[in-house]
Motif scaffolding. Structure first.
Motif: not given
Lengths: 770, 114
Positions: A310-319
């Motif tokens: 979730x931490x990694x994925x959310x950052x990627x998603x926002x980008x």
């Protein structure tokens, strides 16, 4: 409890016979529904003649004629130079080919079987045939959701609903005639794939979606509704592998197939209308991966994985989302086309695109039009929604979502009530079928000859009406098995509801059945009246009844016929864009603007010409090589959709491009008048002069029957135009541009004859046209 | 931090162990999917290098890879014995549907390739 099982084992043959009988009855009802759908649309053929209606169908008819004469390769590469002179129009790339290819195929098939139907006959009757197909598709869709009883009811209702009839009478040869069939059929295949998880139906679904893209611009409704439904299923926890099979192949194959159609082309991947589908495609893959990993790991490890991802994925998603939003927001319309924006924001068109706002079928509907178009169904729909929730399945949630979105869109544009029609028909079919099922069941259980209340018979009895036979048979046998298996009230609410409903006494349920039948009777009467009186007018032929019988006004065809026979083949005709399609199809002459309205500046040029004084208008029209001008005038007979009533739109559209045309110049104190109080700009405009030239000769006073007052300028001569034809009831008037004179008097300043020329200047008129 | 890394190691270990337990035919399908997606990524990288001029060719190339990957995932779902919903679907029928859908997909691709 014992009966249904016994009917299966000992009297298996009996049950099979009953099933076969039910199937035959169902098929026969479907045949009758098809015949009903076809024949209710034939009123215009009976009352008038087998003729193509309105404006848009004439263009489709002309394209089909071209297709049947020249074959498909010519059609695909056709550049039409007889319209939008001097720009022309690329027909192959701007028309939705589904309708013309369908009718062309039917014509070719019939002709190869030596049934010599003309292209016009095939075109006129395409719409009723496809409305029969649409009601069968509705039956299939509702059967997938709630059973065949509801299916038959929904099909019967759709066959008659006035909103669908209005766009698919015999003669209304327009895209919606086949598009509604394609819409319902695509939805049916989607729901079937969702229910069965079969890849075969997913392929068929993609092909049916391709047919829908070929037929109508409204395909964007499908490609946004299905992702919305998938998102809804994911969010409410109903994700299953069948959902993946139903959605993912459709998107990939569907996008490719949509890109194949030249009208759509690369818009299939580049416009905002399709972005929702790609977004949900990604979301679906993420969810599928999550479920897969959840199946592989233990719950504790899964939690660890989730926090990690979730931490990694959310950052990627926002980008990624930020990049996408920046890209989309950089375009002024956020990537949406003008038509879609006017649907999402109802006030958009009136602010920015006056042409879209001026079409009468793009206005929001009034409340009475809902009752006119869907009648009794308007209050059966909430009952259908409730019935969809008991129990809620993927298919019934899809139907509810379809209804809600189409209600919103029908509120934006009256034309989109057509998309609402199948939704309300399906839901009211479900509601009516449930109601009939409940009432007949409670009647049956109250009969003194039935056995004790708990052991309820499963199979149908001859009292139950045919169209709820199948559903009551399936439902009661299923419920009895359930009741027998668990001792007390199970988790589902149905046995308890059934116990409650069983208590309905016999009398009220009989009354209820009678009332429902009477309600359906009112619906049928209204539908037939609407089809016969309201929606069967061909618009090209008008009739009116008076004390001395029936008058027929065939002025439009008279005028086009005159143009066809009395002008040269290459002459250009200028008129307002409403009549462009009819002029090219019936008069076979080149026009300047037509109903496609793709070039706003060109239309504004014609609008400016109509709004200018005679000399300026002559200049503009001459620069476009125009030879004839056509205006429609209803003042003699009281036809209110004439050009004088449309004139303010011409001013607005012209003023949008040419700033010297100001709407306020044509209004006196904010009122639009053409009587003695009309502004001089109005009374000098070309439209006024062409419409009212010699009008005072009809009754001596110049009383306009549409505007209901006497006109302002009564006696005037035309300087740059000459009248060549006026139809019998003065509805269509055709004028010719006067050619320039060879010798121009009074303009040359020769020194020797300066005296004489100055004398001439002061004595005679300066105009070179006299 | 060390707990996180040890957790991550444990996670990866259990993932690989669970995955190793899947039957061979499913692993073959997974390999096919990964190959198709890799091909699609290579095409996108190539497009980034040389530009997207015949856009229809680029689109049909990428979508054919993605399409066949999606269809292979659908096949895997239907053939997987752990999947209760599809237990009475014979795998031959699933494979036949897969072939049919691929045929349609590639027919469209051939047409659109230009």
């Amino acid at each position: 409890m014992a009966e249904p099982q016994s009917s299966r084992t000992t009297s298996g043959g009996d049950g099979r016979l009953r099933n076969a009988l039910g199937g035959v009855l169902c098929a026969f009802s479907l045949l009758l529904i098809g015949v009903l759908a076809f024949s209710i649309r034939l009123f215009s053929v009976i009352k008038y003649e087998s003729v193509i209606h309105e404006f848009d169908p004439y263009f489709n008819y002309r394209v089909t004629q071209f297709l049947s004469k020249n074959g498909i390769y010519e059609f695909w590469n056709w550049f039409d130079d007889r319209t939008w002179y001097p720009l022309g129009r690329v027909i192959g790339g701007t028309v939705y080919p589904g309708l013309t290819l369908t009718a062309g195929t039917i014509w070719w098939l019939l002709n190869s079987l030596n049934i010599p139907l003309s292209v016009e006959t095939v075109c006129v009757f395409t719409a009723p045939i496809f409305s029969a197909n649409a009601s069968w598709a509705t039956y299939l869709l509702t059967k997938e959701t709630k059973g065949s009883g509801a299916g038959l009811m929904a099909a019967a209702i759709l066959a008659m609903v006035p909103s669908y009839i209005s766009r698919s009478v015999a003669g209304s040869y327009d895209n919606e005639a086949v598009a509604i069939f394609a819409l319902v059929f695509t939805f049916y295949l989607y729901v079937k794939t969702l229910n069965t998880g079969s890849l075969f139906y997913a392929t068929l679904n993609a092909l049916s979606y391709f047919y829908m893209v070929c037929s109508w611009g409204g395909y964007t409704f499908i490609i946004n509704l299905i992702p919305m439904h998938v998102l809804l299923c994911i969010v409410t926890g109903r994700y299953s592998s069948r959902l993946y099979i139903a959605y993912a192949p459709l998107i990939v194959l569907g996008t490719l197939l949509a890109a194949l159609v030249p009208v759509v082309g690369f818009n299939a991947v580049m416009t905002s209308e399709h972005f929702a589908s790609f977004l949900v495609f990604l979301i679906l893959h993420v969810v599928a991966l999550v479920y897969y990993i959840k199946g592989l790991l233990t719950p504790r490890l899964f939690k660890v994985a989730m926090t990690f991802v979730v931490t990694v994925g959310l950052a990627l998603c926002f980008a990624v989302a930020a990049i996408l939003i920046a890209l989309v927001a950089s375009s002024p319309t956020k990537g949406w086309s003008g038509r879609s924006l006017s649907l999402l924001d109802p006030t958009y068109a009136s602010k920015y695109i006056p042409i879209i706002a001026s079409v009468s079928e793009h206005q929001p509907p009034t409340w009475p039009s809902y009752f006119m178009d869907i009648n009794v169904l308007a209050f059966l729909v909430p009952a259908g929604i409730i019935s969809c929730f008991l129990p809620l399945s993927d298919a019934s949630s899809f139907l509810v979502l379809y209804l809600v979105t189409s209600v919103y869109f029908s509120g934006v544009m009256v034309r989109l009530m057509l998309v609402l029609a199948p939704a309300v028909c399906i839901l009211s079919g479900i509601a009516l079928s449930e109601a009939f099922g409940v009432l007949t069941r409670s009647m049956k259980f109250q009969r003194p000859t039935s056995d004790d209340g708990s052991s309820t018979a499963g199979d149908g009895s001859p009292n139950i009406p045919a169209n709820s036979k199948a559903v009551s048979k399936e439902k009661s046998s299923k419920k009895n098995r359930k009741k027998g298996k668990d001792s007390e009230g199970s988790s589902s609410v149905d046995p308890r509801t059934e116990e409650k409903l069983l208590v309905l006494p016999c009398g009220p349920s009989a009354v209820g059945i009678m009332l429902l039948i009477i309600l359906s009777g009112f619906y049928v009467v209204h539908c037939v009246w609407a089809a016969a009186e309201a929606y069967s007018a061909p618009s090209i032929v008008l009739t009116s009844r008076s004390h001395d019988g029936l008058h027929v006004f065939d002025d439009f065809r008279e005028a086009y016929g005159w143009l066809r026979h009395n002008t040269d083949a290459d002459d250009k005709v200028a008129s307002w864009w409403d009549y462009g399609y009819q002029t090219t199809a019936m008069a076979n002459r080149t026009v300047i603007v037509d109903n496609n309205t793709w070039n706003n500046t060109h239309i504004a040029t014609i609008g400016t010409a109509m709004a200018s004084p005679e000399k300026a208008a002559w200049e503009i029209l001459n620069s476009l090589d125009v030879k004839y001008v056509l205006v429609v005038f209803g003042g003699v007979i009281g036809y209110s959709s004439d050009d004088i009533n449309k004139f303010l739109w011409m001013v607005r559209i012209g003023g949008g491009v040419f700033p010297h045309i100001k709407e306020s110049d044509y209004l006196r104190d904010g009122n639009y008048r053409v009587d003695a109080h009309g502004t001089p700009t109005m009374l000098n405009s070309l439209m006024y002069k062409l419409c009212y030239y010699r009008f005072v000769e009809t009754d001596g006073k110049g009383f306009d029957r549409v505007r209901r007052y006497e006109i302002g300028k009564k006696h005037f001569k035309l300087t740059h135009f000459e009248e060549v034809f006026t139809t019998h009831h003065w509805m269509v008037r055709i004028y010719k541009l006067k050619p320039q004179k060879n010798r121009v008097r009074g303009k040359l300043k020769l020194k020797s004859s300066s005296k004489t020329s100055s004398m001439r200047k002061t004595s005679g008129k300066k105009s070179p046209w006299q | 931090m060390p707990r996180a890394t040890s957790d991550a190691k444990l996670l990866i270990q259990s993932l690989t162990k669970a995955y190793a337990a899947t039957p061979t035919n499913l692993k073959i399908i997974d390999l096919y999917v990964i190959c198709a997606v890799a091909t699609a990524l290579m095409q996108v990288a190539y497009m980034g290098l040389v530009g997207s001029f015949p856009f229809n060719s680029f689109l049909s190339g990428v979508l054919s890879c993605i399409g066949t990957a999606v269809l292979a995932v659908c096949l895997r779902i239907q053939v997987n014995k752990d999947n209760k919903e599809f237990k009475d679907l014979p795998p031959e029928r699933a494979f036949a549907d897969f072939i049919l859908c691929n045929l349609v997909l590639h027919l469209v691709i051939m047409n659109f390739l230009g």
